[in-house]
Design an enzyme around this catalytic site. Structure first.
Site, mmCIF file in Angstrom:
data_model
loop_
_atom_site.group_PDB
_atom_site.id
_atom_site.type_symbol
_atom_site.label_atom_id
_atom_site.label_comp_id
_atom_site.label_asym_id
_atom_site.label_seq_id
_atom_site.Cartn_x
_atom_site.Cartn_y
_atom_site.Cartn_z
ATOM 1 N N ASP B 199 42.725 35.030 34.314
ATOM 2 C CA ASP B 199 42.339 36.300 34.931
ATOM 3 C C ASP B 199 40.940 36.712 34.472
ATOM 4 O OD1 ASP B 199 42.664 39.252 35.788
ATOM 5 O OD2 ASP B 199 44.570 38.361 36.377
ATOM 6 N N ASP B 208 48.305 47.455 21.116
ATOM 7 C CA ASP B 208 49.677 47.001 21.415
ATOM 8 C C ASP B 208 49.864 45.516 21.118
ATOM 9 O OD1 ASP B 208 50.209 49.551 22.176
ATOM 10 O OD2 ASP B 208 50.473 49.121 24.318
ATOM 11 N N HIS B 231 41.568 44.211 34.711
ATOM 12 C CA HIS B 231 42.654 43.552 35.433
ATOM 13 C C HIS B 231 43.400 42.540 34.565
ATOM 14 C CE1 HIS B 231 44.340 40.756 38.510
ATOM 15 N NE2 HIS B 231 44.460 41.844 39.247
ATOM 16 N N ASN B 332 46.922 40.361 49.076
ATOM 17 C CA ASN B 332 46.969 41.799 49.394
ATOM 18 C C ASN B 332 46.370 42.142 50.742
ATOM 19 O OD1 ASN B 332 47.858 41.966 46.789
ATOM 20 N ND2 ASN B 332 46.237 43.320 46.067
ATOM 21 N N ALA B 347 48.290 30.412 46.343
ATOM 22 C CA ALA B 347 49.729 30.671 46.340
ATOM 23 C C ALA B 347 50.427 30.018 47.528
ATOM 24 C CB ALA B 347 49.990 32.177 46.353
ATOM 25 N N SER B 412 49.020 41.161 42.416
ATOM 26 C CA SER B 412 48.564 40.857 41.056
ATOM 27 C C SER B 412 49.542 41.347 40.004
ATOM 28 C CB SER B 412 47.217 41.541 40.772
ATOM 29 O OG SER B 412 46.141 40.727 41.142
#
Lengths: 78, 464
Positions: B199, B208, B231, B332, B347, B412
């Site tokens: 990415d 985190d 992203h 999208n 994909a 995504s």
């Protein structure tokens, strides 16, 4: 001997030649291919070739596919 | 070479050699072979030629009432002429033959595992030795769904009726997506499973992820791994974010004990090229990452074939040892309900798991691409992809952004849910090959009242 425009390509090496990629790269070089990266884990080479020679690469022994490098990938979010 | 037909949306690649399907009983191990309307005889011969199988039990031989169940079960090929479908007991090699035949322009239209929809029907009364009408009706439903997958028509209502619409919402403890996928109920964490997220990079200092082992590399010339886009950090958060967030925010990550491999293949501007993406996949495979999550894509046109390069790469990844599953965003480009665009590249490759996006009511996201291309580009599963809360880089990296978290939408976001859940399945079923993992994801997906064109096998579910 005009110098043709170079285009970025991705070359797929077939299963039978995946373990002998340098030899395939050598044959590609003879067709005008300039190697950028040898991706041995997946059997792919990336590099450049004169635009007029792209089709010739597909005829090289050990090559199963040749594609022009696409540069229009994007994140898929809004 | 490019295939000429659509692969049914939920159809996985061939299972591992000698392996059994590992879907908790959702697949029977047999395959449905759909034949042309006018090609039953020719199709049966094609099945025999492709598999070498000879034992055929033909439903037509038993008249209208019933079929000897034991004979139907024992037959290598159980032929349902009227439905123009054969149930074939194929091993992986024979399955390969069938799929090759389906790719040619012959009498075989499609091949699909015999799947859970039959389990929704009362099991046949084997003791009575009869194959009831209801069982045959199940096959008819399956054929309808195969047609739906091939033609993009709406899936059969009998399957759709299984589940009513659900509503989810973020709580103080969990995002809606973790609830909808059962991650919130799961005892698995993807412990030790390597997951590569290719990415825009990663905020390596996100609190985190303190204490987590992160392996990272940039494949973007002139840019460091550091995520100046956001992203990548968001997607890594969804796939691999921690069980307890540093500041007490709700949990948003799936495989919280997975090993993070952050490959930067998209620039800080959010774009990238084949050269970088393929280099990232090579890095992930070489590092024995079991799952590669790619929330990226390029639009395709109707009728555009999939890339033979990515397809061969994905097949090699699946076959490698220990095996790598590539998961990618369906894209999208749609504007539903009016406009449905085809699944994007890469994909749309048959051996890459394509993920569509759902909203919190388990409706299809308006932007989510569909399996409308007749050249391999089906949706395989769906995941949470609207209003997804996850990690975001330090505001010092991405000025103007809110601190550390953000809710955004896209296929995504559905993709890393699927990748993280894949890692959880690998922990639950250690030793699974990448091909078996594909089947675990599709076979255990929650069926939805939506066309398989849009959501494939349904909403991806974690093992509990």
């Amino acid at each position: 001997m005009g110098s043709a425009q170079m285009v970025d390509v991705t070359v797929m090496v077939d299963d039978g030649h995946k373990d002998d990629m340098p030899a395939v790269a050598g044959r590609l070089k003879a067709e005008g291919f300039v190697l950028d990266e040898l991706l041995e884990g997946i059997g792919v080479m990336t590099g450049k070739v004169p635009a007029t020679a792209v089709a010739a690469l597909t005829g090289v022994t050990g090559v199963s596919a040749v594609e022009k490098n696409r540069t229009d990938y994007r994140t898929q979010s809004h | 070479m490019a295939r000429s037909r659509t692969r049914p949306a939920s159809s996985p690649p061939p299972p591992p050699a000698g392996g059994e399907t590992e879907t908790g009983g959702d697949l029977t191990g047999k395959y449905l072979v759909l034949l042309r309307d006018d090609g039953v005889k020719e199709g049966l011969q094609a099945i025999k030629d492709a598999t070498g199988l000879k034992e055929v039990c033909n439903a037509a031989d038993y008249g209208a009432a019933a079929v000897e169940m034991t004979e139907a079960n024992d037959a290598e090929v159980f032929m349902l002429d009227k439905l123009r479908v054969a149930v074939v007991d194929a091993d992986p090699t024979q399955l390969g033959g069938l799929r090759s035949a389906a790719a040619d322009d012959g009498a075989i239209l499609a091949v699909e595992p015999e799947r859970i929809m039959f389990a929704l029907i009362p099991p046949p009364d084997v003791s009575a030795g009869l194959l009831p009408f209801e069982y045959l009706r199940g096959y008819k439903d399956a054929v309808d769904n195969l047609y739906a997958a091939l033609t993009g028509e709406r899936a059969n209502g009998d399957v759709a009726a299984e589940l009513a619409a659900a509503r989810f919402a973020d709580t103080a403890q969990f995002t809606w997506g973790l609830q909808a996928t059962r991650v919130s109920q799961s005892r698995f964490s993807g412990r030790g499973v390597r997951v590569a997220v290719l990415d825009t990079g990663f905020d390596l200092d996100h609190p985190d992820f303190a204490g987590r082992v992160v392996t990272s590399q940039s494949f973007v010339t002139g840019q460091a791994v550091k995520d100046l886009n956001g992203h990548g950090t968001h997607c890594i958060g969804t796939a691999l974010g921690s069980q307890q967030t540093a500041g007490g925010a709700r949990r948003y990550g799936c495989a919280f004990r997975g090993d993070v491999f952050a490959g930067k293949v998209l620039s800080n501007q959010g774009s990238g090229a084949d050269s970088g993406i393929l280099a990232g996949i090579n890095w992930a495979v070489t590092n024995q990452c079991r799952v590669v999550s790619m929330s990226l894509g390029a639009p395709t046109q109707v009728g555009e074939p999939f890339s033979p390069v990515y397809e061969a790469v994905a097949q090699r990844a699946l076959r490698s040892n220990p095996g790598t599953l590539i998961v990618a965003a369906a894209g999208n480009e749609s504007s539903r309900p009016g406009v449905i665009k085809p699944v994007g590249r890469p994909a749309n490759c048959p051996s890459i798991l394509a993920v569509a996006a759902l909203d919190a009511n388990l409706g299809i996201a308006p932007f989510s691409c569909g399996g409308i291309n007749p050249s391999g580009g089906g949706v395989d599963v769906a995941g949470p992809g609207v209003g997804v809360f996850s990690s975001w880089p330090d505001p010092a990296l991405v000025p103007g952004g809110p601190a550390r978290y953000r809710s955004i939408s896209g296929t995504s976001m559905a993709t890393p849910h699927t990748a993280g859940i894949a890692a959880m399945w690998l922990e639950a079923r250690p030793g699974s090959t990448a091909q078996a993992l594909w089947q675990l994801l599709t076979g255990n997906a929650r069926r939805l009242a939506l066309p398989s064109r849009d959501v494939g096998a349904g909403l991806v579910q974690a093992p509990v």
